[in-house]
Design a protein around this motif. Structure first.
Motif, mmCIF file in Angstrom:
data_model
loop_
_atom_site.group_PDB
_atom_site.id
_atom_site.type_symbol
_atom_site.label_atom_id
_atom_site.label_comp_id
_atom_site.label_asym_id
_atom_site.label_seq_id
_atom_site.Cartn_x
_atom_site.Cartn_y
_atom_site.Cartn_z
ATOM 1 N N THR A 81 -1.847 -9.688 3.448
ATOM 2 C CA THR A 81 -2.175 -8.707 2.416
ATOM 3 C C THR A 81 -1.692 -9.160 1.045
ATOM 4 O OG1 THR A 81 -1.969 -6.961 4.086
ATOM 5 C CG2 THR A 81 -1.987 -6.276 1.782
ATOM 6 N N ALA A 82 -0.505 -9.756 0.989
ATOM 7 C CA ALA A 82 0.046 -10.203 -0.295
ATOM 8 C C ALA A 82 -0.838 -11.273 -0.931
ATOM 9 C CB ALA A 82 1.466 -10.739 -0.099
ATOM 10 N N HIS A 83 -1.459 -12.126 -0.129
ATOM 11 C CA HIS A 83 -2.355 -13.149 -0.664
ATOM 12 C C HIS A 83 -3.599 -12.505 -1.286
ATOM 13 C CE1 HIS A 83 0.314 -15.905 1.059
ATOM 14 N NE2 HIS A 83 -0.481 -16.593 1.858
ATOM 15 N N ILE A 84 -4.136 -11.494 -0.614
ATOM 16 C CA ILE A 84 -5.320 -10.814 -1.150
ATOM 17 C C ILE A 84 -4.967 -10.119 -2.463
ATOM 18 C CG2 ILE A 84 -7.100 -9.090 -0.701
ATOM 19 C CD1 ILE A 84 -6.637 -9.570 2.293
ATOM 20 N N GLU A 85 -3.815 -9.483 -2.506
ATOM 21 C CA GLU A 85 -3.381 -8.817 -3.737
ATOM 22 C C GLU A 85 -3.220 -9.816 -4.869
ATOM 23 O OE1 GLU A 85 -0.868 -5.118 -1.704
ATOM 24 O OE2 GLU A 85 0.147 -6.997 -2.224
ATOM 25 N N GLY A 97 -11.445 -4.931 -0.383
ATOM 26 C CA GLY A 97 -10.223 -5.184 -1.130
ATOM 27 C C GLY A 97 -8.977 -4.901 -0.314
ATOM 28 N N SER A 98 -7.842 -5.316 -0.868
ATOM 29 C CA SER A 98 -6.574 -5.194 -0.140
ATOM 30 C C SER A 98 -6.246 -3.745 0.192
ATOM 31 C CB SER A 98 -5.441 -5.804 -0.965
ATOM 32 O OG SER A 98 -5.323 -5.155 -2.231
ATOM 33 N N LYS A 99 -6.576 -2.822 -0.697
ATOM 34 C CA LYS A 99 -6.217 -1.410 -0.465
ATOM 35 C C LYS A 99 -7.010 -0.810 0.687
ATOM 36 C CE LYS A 99 -4.451 -0.175 -5.050
ATOM 37 N NZ LYS A 99 -4.258 -1.561 -5.502
ATOM 38 N N ALA A 100 -8.189 -1.365 0.961
ATOM 39 C CA ALA A 100 -8.969 -0.906 2.112
ATOM 40 C C ALA A 100 -8.623 -1.703 3.360
ATOM 41 C CB ALA A 100 -10.469 -1.028 1.819
ATOM 42 N N GLN A 105 -5.868 -3.980 9.093
ATOM 43 C CA GLN A 105 -4.855 -4.979 9.442
ATOM 44 C C GLN A 105 -3.651 -4.369 10.142
ATOM 45 O OE1 GLN A 105 -4.248 -6.453 5.399
ATOM 46 N NE2 GLN A 105 -5.152 -8.417 5.980
ATOM 47 N N ASP A 106 -3.265 -3.176 9.746
ATOM 48 C CA ASP A 106 -2.026 -2.549 10.212
ATOM 49 C C ASP A 106 -2.356 -1.247 10.928
ATOM 50 O OD1 ASP A 106 0.405 -0.893 10.229
ATOM 51 O OD2 ASP A 106 1.273 -2.484 8.999
ATOM 52 N N LYS A 107 -2.173 -1.230 12.248
ATOM 53 C CA LYS A 107 -2.540 -0.052 13.039
ATOM 54 C C LYS A 107 -1.653 1.149 12.733
ATOM 55 C CE LYS A 107 -4.609 -2.699 16.813
ATOM 56 N NZ LYS A 107 -4.559 -3.981 16.087
ATOM 57 N N GLY A 108 -0.422 0.896 12.335
ATOM 58 C CA GLY A 108 0.451 2.003 11.963
ATOM 59 C C GLY A 108 -0.057 2.702 10.706
ATOM 60 N N LEU A 109 -0.420 1.912 9.691
ATOM 61 C CA LEU A 109 -0.961 2.502 8.474
ATOM 62 C C LEU A 109 -2.289 3.200 8.753
ATOM 63 C CD1 LEU A 109 -0.205 -0.311 5.853
ATOM 64 C CD2 LEU A 109 1.016 1.844 6.201
ATOM 65 N N MET A 110 -3.091 2.594 9.619
ATOM 66 C CA MET A 110 -4.370 3.215 9.971
ATOM 67 C C MET A 110 -4.152 4.574 10.605
ATOM 68 S SD MET A 110 -6.597 3.704 12.875
ATOM 69 C CE MET A 110 -6.406 2.353 14.038
ATOM 70 N N ARG A 111 -3.207 4.660 11.554
ATOM 71 C CA ARG A 111 -2.948 5.944 12.204
ATOM 72 C C ARG A 111 -2.339 6.944 11.222
ATOM 73 N NH1 ARG A 111 -6.496 6.113 15.755
ATOM 74 N NH2 ARG A 111 -6.202 5.042 17.735
ATOM 75 N N ASP A 112 -1.475 6.480 10.319
ATOM 76 C CA ASP A 112 -0.927 7.375 9.297
ATOM 77 C C ASP A 112 -2.045 8.022 8.492
ATOM 78 O OD1 ASP A 112 1.827 7.264 9.688
ATOM 79 O OD2 ASP A 112 2.065 5.461 8.470
ATOM 80 N N ARG A 113 -3.023 7.201 8.107
ATOM 81 C CA ARG A 113 -4.096 7.682 7.244
ATOM 82 C C ARG A 113 -5.073 8.583 8.006
ATOM 83 N NH1 ARG A 113 -6.215 5.993 2.188
ATOM 84 N NH2 ARG A 113 -7.818 7.519 1.662
ATOM 85 N N LEU A 114 -5.285 8.308 9.284
ATOM 86 C CA LEU A 114 -6.317 9.014 10.029
ATOM 87 C C LEU A 114 -5.793 10.165 10.876
ATOM 88 C CD1 LEU A 114 -8.544 6.079 11.349
ATOM 89 C CD2 LEU A 114 -8.677 7.305 9.194
ATOM 90 N N THR A 115 -4.492 10.361 10.922
ATOM 91 C CA THR A 115 -3.933 11.387 11.793
ATOM 92 C C THR A 115 -4.634 12.722 11.574
ATOM 93 O OG1 THR A 115 -1.762 10.347 11.939
ATOM 94 C CG2 THR A 115 -1.860 12.704 12.364
#
Length: 379
Positions: A81-85, A97-100, A105-115
């Motif tokens: 992600t840091a390389h894309i940024e 883009g990196s924000k999408a 890339q990260d299942k934890g962030l995905m679940r946080d967002r979709l809970t």
């Protein structure tokens, strides 16, 4: 910009079969996709005209690769992600883009967002007691997933005891755990979105898994109620808009007695969409290119009432050659469309796929399965 053609250059990071098939779609748009490949023997590197050798973990290689590209995109989610940024900060157009992409890339962030109503119960875990506490709430067995890097069944574990959980935790892999959903079948909703915000949705398909690998895709999903199909498509469209996805978004779903549940997200051409090469008016690969170049989206309707894609897996060594198998298959079923990826054959490895179209799902499915089995086993 390509000075010879006057057309924009798209660079795809990764040289696998997705890049290979995206390159084939680029040809009809007057382009030769630029590919960043780790090896000249990678699937896409064997066919593309503009191949650069380098790795997705090397920021310097990514910077050099991006020079002259109108847009940069991916055939996998493993670019840091840091390389894309960093590329975005330097003015490179990266899609998604990196924000999408971070949500794929990260299942934890995905679940946080979709809970919410479309997700199973889940939890981040750091030790065995966290897993045991979660299992006490939802019951064994539970599903553990590596937060990053999993694909084709890798990075996913079914845990049925505290001892199994302790063994996994001891590996040091960052994890989330989810309840094991009582599913009826697996579905996928595929959409594409342009920077302008135009969205195109494909018919919802059924995906059939074996040992963590997709072996069949049935389009459209047989017997899926229209209201549930529309709900799945709308969910995928909403996610594409809310997350700001540009390009393809594949939403892997579980169908349950209560409705649909999101399993995974992928922001690139996806195995669940390979059928679109022959089975849809616009393939997912062309659609992805249209999206990242902000071209108007293509039509997504089916070209036949029933379409089945079956993955071809590598078989055991020996027997007749793949060339002889093709001869026999085409003689037996001239309508079968074969896509081989130029990969070295290893047992269980995806080496290609076959697509069959027709009027009746049962017969089309049988033809596709027979063709894939013949190419794998030679019998």
């Amino acid at each position: 910009m390509d000075t010879r053609t006057g057309l924009p250059v798209v660079g795809m990071v990764g040289g696998g079969q997705l890049a290979r098939m995206t390159h084939q779609a680029a040809i009809s748009l007057g382009q030769s996709l630029r590919v960043l490949s780790e090896s000249p023997d990678d699937s896409a590197a064997l066919v593309a005209a503009d191949v650069r050798i380098g790795t997705h973990t090397d920021l310097a290689a990514l910077r050099e690769f991006a020079k002259g590209c109108e847009a940069l995109t991916f055939d996998h989610e493993h670019v840091p992600t840091a390389h894309i940024e960093a590329l975005e900060a330097e003015g490179v157009k990266v899609f998604p883009g990196s924000k999408a992409l971070v949500f794929a890339q990260d299942k934890g962030l995905m679940r946080d967002r979709l809970t919410g109503p479309f997700t199973p119960r889940w939890r981040r875990v750091s030790d065995t007691s966290d897993i045991s506490d979660f299992a006490a709430e939802v019951g064994w067995p539970i599903i553990a997933k590596a937060t990053r890097g999993g694909y084709d069944g890798k990075g996913v574990w079914v845990l049925d005891s505290q001892a199994a959980a302790a063994e996994l935790v001891a590996t040091g892999t960052p994890l989330i755990v989810e309840e094991k959903v009582r599913l009826k079948r697996e579905l996928a909703a595929l959409v594409a979105r342009s920077p302008f915000g135009q969205v195109a949705a494909y018919p919802v398909v059924e995906t059939v898994q074996k040992d963590g690998i997709c072996v069949e895709v049935l389009a459209p999903a047989p017997g899926l109620p229209e209201d549930l199909a529309v709900k799945a498509q709308q969910l995928a469209i909403d996610l594409a808009n809310d997350l700001g996805v540009v390009g393809l978004l594949a939403v892997e779903l579980f169908e349950t007695d209560e409705g649909i549940v999101v399993n995974e997200l992928a922001m690139r051409p996806h195995n669940s969409g390979h059928w679109t090469i022959e089975g849809a008016r616009t393939s997912q690969f062309e659609q992805h290119l249209r999206a990242v170049l902000d071209y108007p989206m293509g039509e997504t309707s089916l070209t036949a009432p029933a379409v089945v894609m079956a993955n071809v897996l590598g078989g055991e060594p020996g027997g007749i050659s793949i060339d002889e198998r093709l001869h026999h298959l085409f003689a037996e079923d001239p309508g079968a469309r074969v896509h081989l990826y130029g990969k070295q054959v290893r047992p269980g490895r995806k080496i290609g796929h076959v697509t069959v179209l027709g009027d009746d799902m049962t017969s089309v499915r049988a033809r596709a399965a027979r063709a894939a089995r013949w190419l794998q086993e030679g019998k």
